[in-house]
Scaffold this motif. Structure first.
Motif, PDB file in Angstrom:
ATOM      1  N   PRO A  42       0.856  -1.235  -0.083  1.00 31.05           N
ATOM      2  CA  PRO A  42       0.097   0.017   0.071  1.00 31.05           C
ATOM      3  C   PRO A  42       0.752   1.244   0.028  1.00 31.05           C
ATOM      4  CG  PRO A  42      -0.913  -1.737   1.548  1.00 31.05           C
ATOM      5  CD  PRO A  42       0.371  -2.211   1.100  1.00 31.05           C
ATOM      6  N   GLU A  43       1.945   1.400   0.814  1.00 29.99           N
ATOM      7  CA  GLU A  43       2.772   2.743   0.797  1.00 29.99           C
ATOM      8  C   GLU A  43       4.316   2.333   0.777  1.00 29.99           C
ATOM      9  OE1 GLU A  43       2.044   6.755   0.774  1.00 29.99           O
ATOM     10  OE2 GLU A  43       0.635   5.688   2.201  1.00 29.99           O
ATOM     11  N   THR A  44       5.043   2.862   0.057  1.00 31.85           N
ATOM     12  CA  THR A  44       6.159   2.731   0.009  1.00 31.85           C
ATOM     13  C   THR A  44       6.992   4.100  -0.081  1.00 31.85           C
ATOM     14  OG1 THR A  44       6.692   2.901  -2.524  1.00 31.85           O
ATOM     15  CG2 THR A  44       5.970   0.621  -1.432  1.00 31.85           C
ATOM     16  N   THR A  45       8.248   3.974   0.203  1.00 33.72           N
ATOM     17  CA  THR A  45       9.200   5.132  -0.105  1.00 33.72           C
ATOM     18  C   THR A  45       9.020   5.832  -1.399  1.00 33.72           C
ATOM     19  OG1 THR A  45      11.082   3.613  -0.528  1.00 33.72           O
ATOM     20  CG2 THR A  45      10.931   4.469   1.760  1.00 33.72           C
ATOM     21  N   ASP A  46       9.102   6.940  -1.506  1.00 40.38           N
ATOM     22  CA  ASP A  46       9.080   7.771  -3.037  1.00 40.38           C
ATOM     23  C   ASP A  46      10.410   7.696  -3.792  1.00 40.38           C
ATOM     24  OD1 ASP A  46       6.335   8.174  -2.743  1.00 40.38           O
ATOM     25  OD2 ASP A  46       6.652  10.015  -1.631  1.00 40.38           O
ATOM     26  N   ASP A  47      10.925   6.363  -3.910  1.00 42.52           N
ATOM     27  CA  ASP A  47      12.167   6.438  -4.725  1.00 42.52           C
ATOM     28  C   ASP A  47      12.064   4.798  -5.429  1.00 42.52           C
ATOM     29  OD1 ASP A  47      12.993   4.368  -2.663  1.00 42.52           O
ATOM     30  OD2 ASP A  47      14.117   5.900  -1.587  1.00 42.52           O
ATOM     31  N   VAL A  48      13.291   4.469  -6.141  1.00 45.24           N
ATOM     32  CA  VAL A  48      13.028   3.391  -6.718  1.00 45.24           C
ATOM     33  C   VAL A  48      13.354   2.081  -5.976  1.00 45.24           C
ATOM     34  CG1 VAL A  48      14.327   2.040  -8.457  1.00 45.24           C
ATOM     35  CG2 VAL A  48      14.280   4.496  -8.637  1.00 45.24           C
ATOM     36  N   ARG A  49      13.747   2.363  -4.713  1.00 48.19           N
ATOM     37  CA  ARG A  49      13.819   1.266  -3.989  1.00 48.19           C
ATOM     38  C   ARG A  49      12.474   0.566  -3.269  1.00 48.19           C
ATOM     39  NH1 ARG A  49      18.877   0.597  -1.777  1.00 48.19           N
ATOM     40  NH2 ARG A  49      18.296  -0.514   0.268  1.00 48.19           N
ATOM     41  N   PRO A  55       1.188   3.164   6.685  1.00 53.51           N
ATOM     42  CA  PRO A  55       0.256   4.151   6.084  1.00 53.51           C
ATOM     43  C   PRO A  55       0.339   5.531   6.407  1.00 53.51           C
ATOM     44  CG  PRO A  55      -0.681   2.069   6.572  1.00 53.51           C
ATOM     45  CD  PRO A  55       0.549   2.149   7.261  1.00 53.51           C
ATOM     46  N   ILE A  56       0.462   6.441   5.507  1.00 51.27           N
ATOM     47  CA  ILE A  56       0.334   7.886   5.857  1.00 51.27           C
ATOM     48  C   ILE A  56      -0.904   8.661   5.691  1.00 51.27           C
ATOM     49  CG2 ILE A  56       1.340  10.075   5.099  1.00 51.27           C
ATOM     50  CD1 ILE A  56       3.740   8.634   4.205  1.00 51.27           C
ATOM     51  N   ASP A  57      -1.343   9.300   6.647  1.00 57.63           N
ATOM     52  CA  ASP A  57      -2.471  10.029   7.024  1.00 57.63           C
ATOM     53  C   ASP A  57      -2.353  11.438   6.422  1.00 57.63           C
ATOM     54  OD1 ASP A  57      -5.002  11.110   7.347  1.00 57.63           O
ATOM     55  OD2 ASP A  57      -4.924  10.760   9.561  1.00 57.63           O
ATOM     56  N   ARG A  58      -2.700  11.835   5.287  1.00 54.57           N
ATOM     57  CA  ARG A  58      -2.561  13.090   4.830  1.00 54.57           C
ATOM     58  C   ARG A  58      -3.959  14.051   4.776  1.00 54.57           C
ATOM     59  NH1 ARG A  58      -0.176   9.245   1.189  1.00 54.57           N
ATOM     60  NH2 ARG A  58       2.081   9.892   0.726  1.00 54.57           N
ATOM     61  N   ARG A 178      23.178  11.982   1.212  1.00 54.06           N
ATOM     62  CA  ARG A 178      23.010  12.975   2.372  1.00 54.06           C
ATOM     63  C   ARG A 178      22.122  14.096   1.777  1.00 54.06           C
ATOM     64  NH1 ARG A 178      22.795   9.013   5.587  1.00 54.06           N
ATOM     65  NH2 ARG A 178      24.947   8.005   5.539  1.00 54.06           N
ATOM     66  N   ILE A 179      22.530  14.715   0.456  1.00 50.22           N
ATOM     67  CA  ILE A 179      21.623  15.606  -0.175  1.00 50.22           C
ATOM     68  C   ILE A 179      20.094  15.124  -0.315  1.00 50.22           C
ATOM     69  CG2 ILE A 179      21.498  16.978  -2.159  1.00 50.22           C
ATOM     70  CD1 ILE A 179      24.271  17.209  -2.376  1.00 50.22           C
ATOM     71  N   LYS A 180      20.035  13.958  -0.812  1.00 52.67           N
ATOM     72  CA  LYS A 180      18.778  13.296  -0.780  1.00 52.67           C
ATOM     73  C   LYS A 180      17.840  13.528   0.421  1.00 52.67           C
ATOM     74  CE  LYS A 180      16.427   8.846  -1.636  1.00 52.67           C
ATOM     75  NZ  LYS A 180      16.326   7.472  -2.114  1.00 52.67           N
ATOM     76  N   GLU A 181      18.620  13.312   1.575  1.00 56.77           N
ATOM     77  CA  GLU A 181      18.207  13.137   2.865  1.00 56.77           C
ATOM     78  C   GLU A 181      17.641  14.306   3.251  1.00 56.77           C
ATOM     79  OE1 GLU A 181      20.565  10.683   5.111  1.00 56.77           O
ATOM     80  OE2 GLU A 181      19.999   8.985   4.478  1.00 56.77           O
ATOM     81  N   GLY A 182      18.538  15.367   2.867  1.00 64.77           N
ATOM     82  CA  GLY A 182      18.482  16.791   3.233  1.00 64.77           C
ATOM     83  C   GLY A 182      17.169  17.267   2.553  1.00 64.77           C
ATOM     84  N   VAL A 183      17.014  16.906   1.589  1.00 65.85           N
ATOM     85  CA  VAL A 183      15.874  17.625   0.666  1.00 65.85           C
ATOM     86  C   VAL A 183      14.802  16.862   1.213  1.00 65.85           C
ATOM     87  CG1 VAL A 183      14.651  17.767  -1.373  1.00 65.85           C
ATOM     88  CG2 VAL A 183      16.900  18.001  -1.401  1.00 65.85           C
ATOM     89  N   ASP A 184      14.560  15.534   1.494  1.00 69.32           N
ATOM     90  CA  ASP A 184      13.642  14.947   2.121  1.00 69.32           C
ATOM     91  C   ASP A 184      12.926  15.247   3.349  1.00 69.32           C
ATOM     92  OD1 ASP A 184      13.447  13.109  -0.264  1.00 69.32           O
ATOM     93  OD2 ASP A 184      14.287  11.652   0.681  1.00 69.32           O
ATOM     94  N   ARG A 185      13.960  15.798   4.168  1.00 73.41           N
ATOM     95  CA  ARG A 185      13.750  16.176   5.594  1.00 73.41           C
ATOM     96  C   ARG A 185      13.621  17.782   5.658  1.00 73.41           C
ATOM     97  NH1 ARG A 185      18.689  14.253   9.236  1.00 73.41           N
ATOM     98  NH2 ARG A 185      17.292  15.167  10.682  1.00 73.41           N
ATOM     99  N   GLY A 186      13.499  18.307   4.543  1.00 73.27           N
ATOM    100  CA  GLY A 186      13.339  19.799   4.601  1.00 73.27           C
ATOM    101  C   GLY A 186      14.505  20.783   4.997  1.00 73.27           C
ATOM    102  N   ILE A 187      15.717  20.220   5.089  1.00 73.02           N
ATOM    103  CA  ILE A 187      16.735  20.944   5.746  1.00 73.02           C
ATOM    104  C   ILE A 187      17.285  21.850   4.681  1.00 73.02           C
ATOM    105  CG2 ILE A 187      19.135  20.717   6.582  1.00 73.02           C
ATOM    106  CD1 ILE A 187      18.450  17.713   7.840  1.00 73.02           C
ATOM    107  N   ILE A 188      17.547  21.333   3.431  1.00 72.37           N
ATOM    108  CA  ILE A 188      17.721  22.036   2.319  1.00 72.37           C
ATOM    109  C   ILE A 188      16.910  22.292   1.193  1.00 72.37           C
ATOM    110  CG2 ILE A 188      20.222  21.653   2.748  1.00 72.37           C
ATOM    111  CD1 ILE A 188      20.185  19.595   0.266  1.00 72.37           C
TER     112      ILE A 188
END
Length: 467
Positions: A42-49, A55-58, A178-188
């Motif tokens: 039902p719910e996966t990470t938003d990448d190729v992996r 589940p995410i409640d939006r 780490r740039i991927k993670e920084g974007v995902d976390r809203g740091i950069i």
């Protein structure tokens, strides 16, 4: 996934694939455990992996409405005037003509896009976050920390230009992760990032040479301990290590043995991860026959390459602009003269842009999926984002229509990236990566430069007048 692997393997080298699929089908009929594994997650990470996540409640996320603009949704239909797009959190709730889309009363924000054009965010399929920049970089020693700082600056340049997703196909250490993670976390601020880790190469091959490309300067300690892989099992091990390190893609370099390429591609596909290759000549043909997912660059392609790509479903990321830079001016700050590749053992051939464009035209006419990538190794502080738009110009010179170039930059790019179910079009359920420009890009690709708003992962990250 097994069906996908069997299709990608195709040809005489993989005669056992059909037998393997049949065996899995038989096991599925007998085993409820196997059957459960085949059910969609039902719910996966938003990448190729596609790692399973809870589940995410939006339902409590803010709603953003984009109203009044002309919608080019990326699905291939005619533009929709006076359109409405509704997003909640990081997802698109609805998109279409104003009369057919219900506008929630509790919207946190409404963007008036009257007179503007709304389209999917752009995708760059070939970048390197850790490449060099600035005229004075030769004065300073390099390090992974320095590369990360440069990568953060490049991420900002990309998102400001409306590039909302990028694939890094070769990095220093884990900088791109780490740039991927920084974007995902809203740091950069930056685009969605998919990354490939380091290039897998033979000892001394492209990705493991001890001289810097085109300068002839030897790396400190001749590059240190070799990172090359030799023989099919070492290539398989290298793939497993990259996937263990959370790579979304595998990147291979040539030259390599036929068996090495086939082993790496098979190993990656068996683990559900796609493969790109920077190659030339016979190595390209071998990789295509083995099922590589994308070919990066049209370097010294044989006359068999495009027919093989069509046969095996290989996608093409030409990066013509990268060779334009090399031929017409070089990279003075890096001490690289213009004219071609110099001092590199794995690039002993002449660059011919006319042949490059010919190969893109040939691939386009054959129906090979073509994506947009840039691959700027030096001076990216000056060359981005212009390089991206110049690449679009080159695709036009190769005979592609504006509509097909826009598709390559959005929907087709997402499909090549293995994110077509989540990115590349504006429709219900997709990730809210949206670009709003001041004029119709179908009339002129130059209008893509007139960025007014950028929505990335549902957040308005570029907000306001033309840039």
């Amino acid at each position: 996934m097994q069906d996908h692997i069997a299709r990608r393997r195709g040809g005489g080298h993989w005669k056992h694939a059909a037998l393997g699929v049949g065996l899995l089908a038989s096991l599925a009929a007998l085993s409820p455990v196997v059957q459960a594994a085949e059910r969609p997650i039902p719910e996966t990470t938003d990448d190729v992996r596609r790692v399973p996540i809870p589940p995410i409640d939006r339902s409590h996320e803010p709603i953003v409405v984009i109203a009044g603009g002309t919608l080019i949704d990326g699905r291939g239909g005619a533009p929709i005037s006076n359109a409405v797009v509704v997003t909640q959190g990081d997802r698109i709730l609805a998109a279409g003509p104003a009369g057919s889309v219900a506008v929630p009363a509790n919207a946190a924000r409404t963007i008036d896009a009257s007179g503007l054009y709304v389209m999917p965010g752009l995708i760059d399929l070939h970048i390197h976050f850790t490449q060099q920049r600035c005229h004075d970089f030769g004065k300073y020693s390099d390090s992974p920390a320095g590369a990360a700082i440069r990568g953060v600056a490049l991420a900002e340049q990309l998102i400001n230009a409306g590039i909302t997703a990028a694939r890094d196909v070769g990095t220093v250490d884990d900088v791109a992760l780490r740039i991927k993670e920084g974007v995902d976390r809203g740091i950069i601020r930056g685009p969605r990032v998919l990354w490939s880790g380091r290039i897998i190469a033979t000892t001394g091959g492209h990705g493991d040479e001890v001289t810097s490309t085109a300068t002839g300067r030897q790396k400190p300690a001749l590059g240190g301990p070799s990172k090359g892989a030799n023989g099919p099992w070492e290539w398989r091990t290298a793939v497993r290590e990259q996937i263990r390190n959370l790579a979304d893609w595998i990147k291979l370099g040539a030259p390599a043995d036929k068996e090495e390429l086939a082993a790496a591609i098979d190993e990656a596909h068996s683990l559900g991860v796609p493969v790109a290759i920077d190659s030339f000549g016979k190595y390209t043909d071998w990789a295509i026959e083995a099922g590589v997912d994308t070919l990066e660059h049209p370097l010294a392609m044989s006359n068999n390459a495009v027919p093989l790509m069509k046969k095996h479903g290989t996608a093409f990321v030409p990066t013509i602009i990268a060779f334009d830079n090399l031929l017409n001016g070089g990279y003075p700050t890096a001490g690289i003269p213009s004219g071609g590749f110099y001092h590199t053992h794995s690039r002993r051939f002449v660059i011919d842009q006319r042949d490059h464009l010919k190969r893109v035209t040939e691939a386009y006419r054959a129906g090979v999926p073509i994506g947009v990538g840039t691959d700027i190794p030096f001076e990216n502080d000056e060359r981005y984002p212009d390089a991206y738009f110049h690449e679009l110009d080159y695709l036009s010179q190769a005979g592609m229509s504006n509509a097909d170039i826009l598709a390559s930059a959005t929907r087709v790019g997402a499909q090549i990236m293995r994110m077509g179910d989540k990115l590349g079009t504006i429709e219900k359920g997709k990730i809210a990566d949206i670009l709003i420009v001041g004029a119709n890009p179908l009339d002129s690709l130059k209008n893509l430069r007139d960025v007014r708003y950028v929505v990335a992962d549902g957040k308005v990250v570029v907000d306001g007048p033309a840039r």
